[in-house]
Design a protein around this motif. Structure first.
Motif, PDB file in Angstrom:
ATOM      1  N   ARG A  90      53.507  29.769  15.383  1.00 27.00           N
ATOM      2  CA  ARG A  90      53.075  29.915  16.769  1.00 27.00           C
ATOM      3  C   ARG A  90      52.050  31.024  16.915  1.00 27.00           C
ATOM      4  O   ARG A  90      51.513  31.230  18.013  1.00 27.00           O
ATOM      5  CB  ARG A  90      54.274  30.222  17.658  1.00 27.00           C
ATOM      6  CG  ARG A  90      55.159  29.031  17.877  1.00 27.00           C
ATOM      7  CD  ARG A  90      55.244  28.539  19.290  1.00 27.00           C
ATOM      8  NE  ARG A  90      54.003  28.471  20.033  1.00 27.00           N
ATOM      9  CZ  ARG A  90      53.921  28.074  21.292  1.00 27.00           C
ATOM     10  NH1 ARG A  90      55.009  27.706  21.939  1.00 27.00           N
ATOM     11  NH2 ARG A  90      52.772  28.029  21.922  1.00 27.00           N
ATOM     12  N   ASP A  91      51.762  31.753  15.882  1.00 25.97           N
ATOM     13  CA  ASP A  91      50.826  32.872  15.949  1.00 25.97           C
ATOM     14  C   ASP A  91      49.390  32.342  15.897  1.00 25.97           C
ATOM     15  O   ASP A  91      48.947  31.822  14.868  1.00 25.97           O
ATOM     16  CB  ASP A  91      51.077  33.821  14.782  1.00 25.97           C
ATOM     17  CG  ASP A  91      50.314  35.129  14.926  1.00 25.97           C
ATOM     18  OD1 ASP A  91      49.270  35.143  15.604  1.00 25.97           O
ATOM     19  OD2 ASP A  91      50.756  36.136  14.332  1.00 25.97           O
ATOM     20  N   TRP A 116      45.794  34.991  21.351  1.00 27.25           N
ATOM     21  CA  TRP A 116      47.002  35.738  20.973  1.00 27.25           C
ATOM     22  C   TRP A 116      47.370  36.734  22.061  1.00 27.25           C
ATOM     23  O   TRP A 116      46.507  37.374  22.677  1.00 27.25           O
ATOM     24  CB  TRP A 116      46.777  36.492  19.657  1.00 27.25           C
ATOM     25  CG  TRP A 116      48.013  37.250  19.229  1.00 27.25           C
ATOM     26  CD1 TRP A 116      49.070  36.768  18.526  1.00 27.25           C
ATOM     27  CD2 TRP A 116      48.324  38.621  19.527  1.00 27.25           C
ATOM     28  NE1 TRP A 116      50.028  37.742  18.355  1.00 27.25           N
ATOM     29  CE2 TRP A 116      49.596  38.898  18.960  1.00 27.25           C
ATOM     30  CE3 TRP A 116      47.659  39.634  20.216  1.00 27.25           C
ATOM     31  CZ2 TRP A 116      50.204  40.150  19.051  1.00 27.25           C
ATOM     32  CZ3 TRP A 116      48.267  40.882  20.324  1.00 27.25           C
ATOM     33  CH2 TRP A 116      49.518  41.128  19.736  1.00 27.25           C
ATOM     34  N   CYS A 122      53.865  33.769  20.983  1.00 26.75           N
ATOM     35  CA  CYS A 122      52.889  33.958  19.903  1.00 26.75           C
ATOM     36  C   CYS A 122      53.508  34.623  18.682  1.00 26.75           C
ATOM     37  O   CYS A 122      52.775  35.159  17.830  1.00 26.75           O
ATOM     38  CB  CYS A 122      51.712  34.791  20.403  1.00 26.75           C
ATOM     39  SG  CYS A 122      50.738  34.004  21.697  1.00 26.75           S
TER      40      CYS A 122
END
Length: 488
Positions: A90-91, A116, A122
């Protein structure tokens, strides 16, 4: 009008638009379909089915600015991506588009959605668990019965502004306001800042040239909220995040408040609008609800299957080369969760017209460790608000032909622009504020008269907005909002 997914004509893969056909405008470099622009906005569900027929459960697509991504269309593939965090991060910093210059972070309207931020959305692994624990605790502090009481009050007051008219536009007068008022209470926001803040938050979903400015306004407003709560904490989400043992910084608190605002407001307003649209346009849906074959919470689940309030969820990023749905995914590729498309996958819904209101296995709140932590609050707002509206106005009918209804769509969501209805006029209930117990009178000694203030019957203090027109008092934001609604 956009048709429900199961009413679209089946795609015939052998038919290709001729050169010069307007359909070609929906494709970009490499023949990938654009998830923005007129075609995507007019019929997103139809576009998903065309992509599924052409590419299978995973399709190459383009976001605003022709940014490349994969749209996950299959139900099982969506769950695979959402639950396999070691493979799909998810980053956003994993994405290769930053280094290739595919996007300009300073100007792209995608930044509010894919950039981000220091929040749990994130993050992966232990950092995600640390941040997520604070969010979960901040939501769990509220008693659901207390939330329902607050929603009950707001709903009745909103309905009182139009129930005498015999007609109303429910999106503008009800479904957009009720989630907003509830979130004001839960987040600990000031009444004065709330309307502009929520309007800016909704603008982020449109991915327009104003999205960056709207995002900056949201962040600045929430930064002020955090400063205020440092001085005067309360029983609200902001204060709970700041005091949680996870030790969130002020920046982390701000971005989690932003996350809750974005995820909570737009999606709940869309959900309520979609349920009420089904009530006034589908006799079978309304008959099942009125006849007891389907409860209101079950009706909400049916709509969550058929038309999720968030249709596409950003984003996952491949940590390494892999294969998904027959497509070769490269390290750093961006993947979008097609929640609406996954819910209509024939692999899990062979007959899309069959009722599934008893089933909560839909993708509307995503899945895995990043499944929406506030989904129960969203359900409470929708269930309670719609129940009160239909109880007070059980005879509502659509005031225009169904084909005249229209939507405002973006890559991420589809928003009903108006839902005009008519009904038999009814008198307002009046404001239903919760009055505290009256203060006990002071003790009196024999022969000593009571103070002058206690010799008369004094009405107990009632919390809520001060009476409009009181000398020297400025009307509150809530009074001004009700006044505007009554004038419409």
């Amino acid at each position: 009008m956009t048709l429900p997914a199961h009413e679209h004509a089946p795609h015939e893969s052998g038919l290709v638009p001729p050169p010069g056909c307007p359909a070609h405008a929906a494709t970009g470099p490499g023949g990938a379909a654009r998830l923005y622009g007129p075609t995507a906005e007019t019929d997103p569900m139809g576009l998903y089915e065309e992509l599924r027929a052409a590419h299978g459960p995973v399709a190459p697509v383009l976001l605003d600015g022709d940014v490349r991504a994969w749209l996950v269309l299959g139900y099982n593939e969506n769950r695979d991506v959402a639950t396999r965090s070691t493979q799909f991060s998810r980053d956003p910093r994993v994405w290769h588009g930053w280094s290739t210059g595919e996007i300009d972070p300073a100007t792209s309207p995608l930044m509010p959605m894919i950039g981000w931020r220091p929040d749990c959305v994130c993050a992966d692994g232990e950092e995600h668990q640390r941040l997520r624990s604070a969010v979960t605790a901040s939501l769990d502090q509220f008693d659901h019965r207390g939330i329902r009481r607050r929603i009950n009050r707001f709903a009745h007051e909103l309905i009182d502004t139009f129930c005498e008219n015999g007609e109303a536009e429910l999106v503008d007068r009800f479904t957009e306001h009720l989630p907003m008022l509830t979130l004001i209470h839960l987040l600990g926001m000031s009444d004065e800042a709330a309307p502009k803040l929520v309007q800016a938050a909704r603008d982020l979903f449109k991915a327009t040239e104003t999205s960056l400015a709207s995002n900056a306004f949201v962040v600045a407003s929430l930064e002020q909220l955090v400063r205020d709560k440092r001085d005067k904490p309360g029983q609200d989400i902001a204060s709970a995040l700041m005091s949680h043992p996870a030790g969130l910084t002020d920046e982390e608190v701000v971005h989690h408040l932003r996350l809750i605002l974005l995820a909570g407001y737009e999606t709940t307003a869309n959900l309520m609008s979609n349920v009420l649209r089904m009530v006034v346009t589908d006799p079978r849906f309304r008959g099942s609800l009125a006849g007891g074959q389907m409860t209101l919470p079950e009706a909400v689940e049916q709509v969550l299957w058929d038309e999720p309030p968030l249709m596409v969820c950003p984003s996952r990023y491949a940590n390494g080369d892999t294969t998904l749905g027959g497509q070769r995914i490269r390290a750093g590729d961006m993947l979008l969760l097609g929640l609406a498309a996954g819910n209509m996958d024939r692999a899990v819904r062979p007959d899309p017209s069959a009722p599934v209101h008893h089933n909560r296995a839909h993708l509307s709140f995503s899945a895995g460790s990043h499944e929406c932590p506030g989904q129960d609050v969203g359900r409470i707002i929708a269930d309670t608000g719609i129940d009160i509206l239909l109880t007070r106005l059980p005879d509502i009918v659509l005031a225009v032909p169904e084909e005249d209804l229209s939507w405002r769509s973006s890559t991420w969501a589809r928003h009903l622009t108006a839902l005009p209805v008519t009904f038999a006029p009814r008198a307002p209930r009046g404001q239903q504020f919760e009055a505290p117990l009256p203060t006990a009178p002071p003790s009196q000694l024999p022969g000593i008269p009571a103070p002058a203030a206690t010799r008369e019957t004094v009405a107990p203090a009632v919390p809520g907005p001060p009476p409009a027109g009181r000398s020297g008092a400025r009307p509150s934001w809530w009074e001004r909002l009700l006044g505007v609604l009554r004038l419409r």
